[in-house]
Design a protein around this motif. Structure first.
Motif, PDB file in Angstrom:
ATOM      1  N   ALA A   1     -23.039 -42.282  51.625  1.00  0.00           N
ATOM      2  CA  ALA A   1     -24.301 -42.756  52.197  1.00  0.00           C
ATOM      3  C   ALA A   1     -24.439 -42.335  53.660  1.00  0.00           C
ATOM      4  O   ALA A   1     -25.516 -41.897  54.092  1.00  0.00           O
ATOM      5  N   GLU A   2     -23.376 -42.462  54.409  1.00  0.00           N
ATOM      6  CA  GLU A   2     -23.434 -42.073  55.822  1.00  0.00           C
ATOM      7  C   GLU A   2     -23.697 -40.581  55.963  1.00  0.00           C
ATOM      8  O   GLU A   2     -24.496 -40.150  56.812  1.00  0.00           O
TER       9      GLU A   2
ATOM     10  N   THR B   1     -29.149 -45.584  52.655  1.00  0.00           N
ATOM     11  CA  THR B   1     -28.774 -46.983  52.836  1.00  0.00           C
ATOM     12  C   THR B   1     -28.805 -47.763  51.535  1.00  0.00           C
ATOM     13  O   THR B   1     -28.271 -48.857  51.454  1.00  0.00           O
ATOM     14  N   ARG B   2     -29.422 -47.208  50.498  1.00  0.00           N
ATOM     15  CA  ARG B   2     -29.612 -47.953  49.264  1.00  0.00           C
ATOM     16  C   ARG B   2     -28.856 -47.299  48.110  1.00  0.00           C
ATOM     17  O   ARG B   2     -28.793 -46.076  48.000  1.00  0.00           O
ATOM     18  N   VAL B   3     -28.317 -48.168  47.239  1.00  0.00           N
ATOM     19  CA  VAL B   3     -27.586 -47.726  46.054  1.00  0.00           C
ATOM     20  C   VAL B   3     -28.171 -48.435  44.839  1.00  0.00           C
ATOM     21  O   VAL B   3     -28.344 -49.654  44.848  1.00  0.00           O
TER      22      VAL B   3
ATOM     23  N   VAL C   1     -21.719 -53.553  52.298  1.00  0.00           N
ATOM     24  CA  VAL C   1     -21.844 -52.393  53.202  1.00  0.00           C
ATOM     25  C   VAL C   1     -23.119 -51.596  52.959  1.00  0.00           C
ATOM     26  O   VAL C   1     -23.506 -50.783  53.804  1.00  0.00           O
ATOM     27  N   LEU C   2     -23.777 -51.802  51.820  1.00  0.00           N
ATOM     28  CA  LEU C   2     -24.989 -51.052  51.497  1.00  0.00           C
ATOM     29  C   LEU C   2     -25.982 -51.981  50.788  1.00  0.00           C
ATOM     30  O   LEU C   2     -25.613 -53.054  50.296  1.00  0.00           O
ATOM     31  N   ASP C   3     -27.216 -51.542  50.748  1.00  0.00           N
ATOM     32  CA  ASP C   3     -28.255 -52.276  50.019  1.00  0.00           C
ATOM     33  C   ASP C   3     -28.105 -51.938  48.538  1.00  0.00           C
ATOM     34  O   ASP C   3     -28.520 -50.861  48.092  1.00  0.00           O
ATOM     35  N   LEU C   4     -27.507 -52.846  47.771  1.00  0.00           N
ATOM     36  CA  LEU C   4     -27.190 -52.587  46.364  1.00  0.00           C
ATOM     37  C   LEU C   4     -28.258 -53.191  45.466  1.00  0.00           C
ATOM     38  O   LEU C   4     -28.540 -54.387  45.536  1.00  0.00           O
TER      39      LEU C   4
ATOM     40  N   PRO D   1     -23.448 -33.812  49.550  1.00  0.00           N
ATOM     41  CA  PRO D   1     -22.190 -34.203  50.193  1.00  0.00           C
ATOM     42  C   PRO D   1     -21.003 -33.556  49.498  1.00  0.00           C
ATOM     43  O   PRO D   1     -21.137 -32.959  48.427  1.00  0.00           O
ATOM     44  N   GLU D   2     -19.837 -33.671  50.089  1.00  0.00           N
ATOM     45  CA  GLU D   2     -18.628 -33.120  49.493  1.00  0.00           C
ATOM     46  C   GLU D   2     -18.304 -33.845  48.189  1.00  0.00           C
ATOM     47  O   GLU D   2     -18.568 -35.035  48.034  1.00  0.00           O
ATOM     48  N   SER D   3     -17.733 -33.096  47.262  1.00  0.00           N
ATOM     49  CA  SER D   3     -17.391 -33.651  45.957  1.00  0.00           C
ATOM     50  C   SER D   3     -16.007 -33.191  45.547  1.00  0.00           C
ATOM     51  O   SER D   3     -15.603 -32.052  45.844  1.00  0.00           O
ATOM     52  N   ASP D   4     -15.276 -34.056  44.843  1.00  0.00           N
ATOM     53  CA  ASP D   4     -13.987 -33.657  44.277  1.00  0.00           C
ATOM     54  C   ASP D   4     -14.207 -32.680  43.131  1.00  0.00           C
ATOM     55  O   ASP D   4     -15.291 -32.627  42.525  1.00  0.00           O
ATOM     56  N   ASP D   5     -13.169 -31.933  42.823  1.00  0.00           N
ATOM     57  CA  ASP D   5     -13.152 -31.077  41.639  1.00  0.00           C
ATOM     58  C   ASP D   5     -12.618 -31.908  40.472  1.00  0.00           C
ATOM     59  O   ASP D   5     -11.523 -32.473  40.547  1.00  0.00           O
ATOM     60  N   LEU D   6     -13.390 -31.999  39.402  1.00  0.00           N
ATOM     61  CA  LEU D   6     -13.003 -32.819  38.260  1.00  0.00           C
ATOM     62  C   LEU D   6     -11.619 -32.439  37.739  1.00  0.00           C
ATOM     63  O   LEU D   6     -10.813 -33.307  37.384  1.00  0.00           O
TER      64      LEU D   6
END
Length: 458
Positions: free
Chosen positions: A87-88, A93-95, A115-118, A173-178
């Motif tokens: 989010a940052e 700000t919203r999930v 920590v976020l607007d859920l 944003p950055e993402s992991d490799d599955l």
């Protein structure tokens, strides 16, 4: 362009009838995120078979998202920390998410909300757990009245269509490799027999299409291990690759005994209502008197050897052994055989039901916290709604009654040449092959031992 909005995915890995996705898409560019959070789940992190399924389901979901102009972001760690970082980075700000009811997911939702607007949405069950109550407003504890009340508010809402397009942010944003998550087995690759499964939303739709031909005959065929009479939708439903509402609307008009199948969807809702009331249902007896039950000592080498024989399908009871071998080979076991195998462990071997529940948790591709715990407590007699402990399944009679001969031949090949009459109990028929084990215990002495143990806590 509006600020990006996060879509937090867990056991809702689909684009159709996805209320959180629809809500997020209405607000702006969507960043779909899946977080592999073993820390919050702790000892309830996904088992090995479920991780195999998860790998392929995430891969399928990412492909579907890319067709819509989006993609899937993968992160590993605590949900609240990883979502906050994404989010940052995105200025979000919203999930949005689909609400979950397992105790660790409820904890995670509370942590994310700090920590976020859920924004939580419903959609994984026919009706939100906790909504169907008695006239006094109390939750149901028994399935039958629960199902009657649930049917009164059926059918479920019409399924939502998948978005034609999902707006993407200017940058990702950055993402992991599955592949780096190493969810698939390698040395050895024990999942070779999982090839009949097709995880993902497309595979779920194909399963439903195939089941429609058998839905009307469900009640007459679901208990026959040698017949393709069950839907085999359980892993797709567990991972949310299809919504139960969609399944209901596709199957409800099949006619015949399809209502029995719809009742199985209702049992799934019932199980979630149980864990909402009793979050520790997979580790604590619902009937407290069973806390004093004299289970055999699991530290004993004899008991552990018998437990290993049960896991490996070497009990000397062909129907039990066929089921346990099917489980290991395919990550799934026929529903009727699950009950027989579970009853054998609990009542023939007098091994605590929780040991079996943990084994199923690790080896089932459809390992579901609520359903797994509810089913084991039903068989063991320890549940709030359960079979009586004294009702002990006779696996040899069950095998013959439900025509399991060909099923046994498939999964216990050393018995393949035996006749239909002999294959259910080759030891009694005097034709047990040398490479097939003797019974761990006879049915009569096992029954007497179990009833004696139960009488001490009445």
């Amino acid at each position: 362009m509006s600020d990006p909005v996060l879509l937090w995915l867990r056991r809702d890995l689909r684009l159709s009838d996805q209320r959180a996705l629809v809500a997020a898409a209405h607000e702006g560019p969507v960043v779909p995120v899946y977080v592999l959070d073993d820390d919050t789940a702790q000892h309830r992190k996904m088992g090995a078979a479920s991780r195999w399924w998860l790998h392929h389901s995430l891969k399928s979901l990412d492909a579907s998202l890319r067709e819509k102009g989006s993609r899937l972001i993968l992160r590993r760690g605590r949900c609240e920390e990883e979502l906050a970082q994404v989010a940052e980075a995105m200025g979000a700000t919203r999930v949005h998410c689909i609400r979950h009811y397992e105790p660790w997911w409820r904890n995670a939702e509370r942590a994310v909300a700090k920590v976020l607007d859920l924004c939580c949405h419903d959609g994984n069950y026919l009706r939100p757990p906790g909504m169907v109550t008695t006239q006094s407003g109390d939750p149901y504890k028994i399935y039958t009245p629960f199902w009657r009340a649930l049917k009164e508010v059926m059918p479920p809402d019409e399924p939502l269509e998948r978005p034609h397009r999902i707006d993407a942010p200017d940058q990702w944003p950055e993402s992991d490799d599955l592949n780096e998550w190493k969810l698939l087995p390698t040395s050895p690759n024990w999942a070779k027999g999982f090839s009949d499964w097709e995880p993902g939303e497309s595979g779920a739709r194909k399963r439903i299409d195939a089941f429609l031909n058998a839905a009307a005959e469900y009640d007459g065929q679901r208990d026959l291990p040698g017949v393709e009479g069950t839907s085999r939708l359980s892993p797709h439903l567990h991972f949310g690759e299809v919504s139960p509402g969609y399944v209901w609307h596709r199957t409800a008009d099949a006619g015949g005994s399809v209502d029995v199948f719809l009742g199985e969807l209702g049992w799934r809702d019932y199980a979630q209502n149980v864990i909402l009331q009793f979050p520790k249902y997979a580790s604590e007896n619902a009937r407290e008197r069973f806390d004093d039950f004299n289970w055999r000592d699991f530290r004993s080498s004899t008991v552990r050897d018998e437990f290993d024989a049960w896991k490996a399908g070497r009990t000397g009871y062909p129907i039990v052994d066929a089921g346990m071998r099917q489980l290991w080979a395919t990550g799934w076991m026929h529903n009727r055989v699950r009950m027989i195998a579970a009853s054998f462990l609990i009542k023939h071997l007098l091994i605590d039901w929780r040991e079996g529940e943990k084994w199923f948790w690790d080896t089932l591709v459809d390992a579901d916290y609520a359903s797994n715990a509810t089913n084991w407590q039903w068989v063991s007699g320890t549940g709030i709604d359960s079979n009586m402990f004294g009702r002990i399944m006779a696996p040899l009679k069950q095998s013959e009654k439900f025509g399991a001969a060909d099923y046994i031949r498939l999964w216990v090949p050393e018995l393949a040449d035996l006749s239909d009459d002999a294959i259910h109990d080759p030891e009694a028929a005097g034709c047990r092959p040398d490479d097939y084990p003797e019974k761990l215990i006879g049915h009569k002495p096992a029954r007497e031992r179990a009833l004696a143990a139960n009488s001490k806590i009445r």
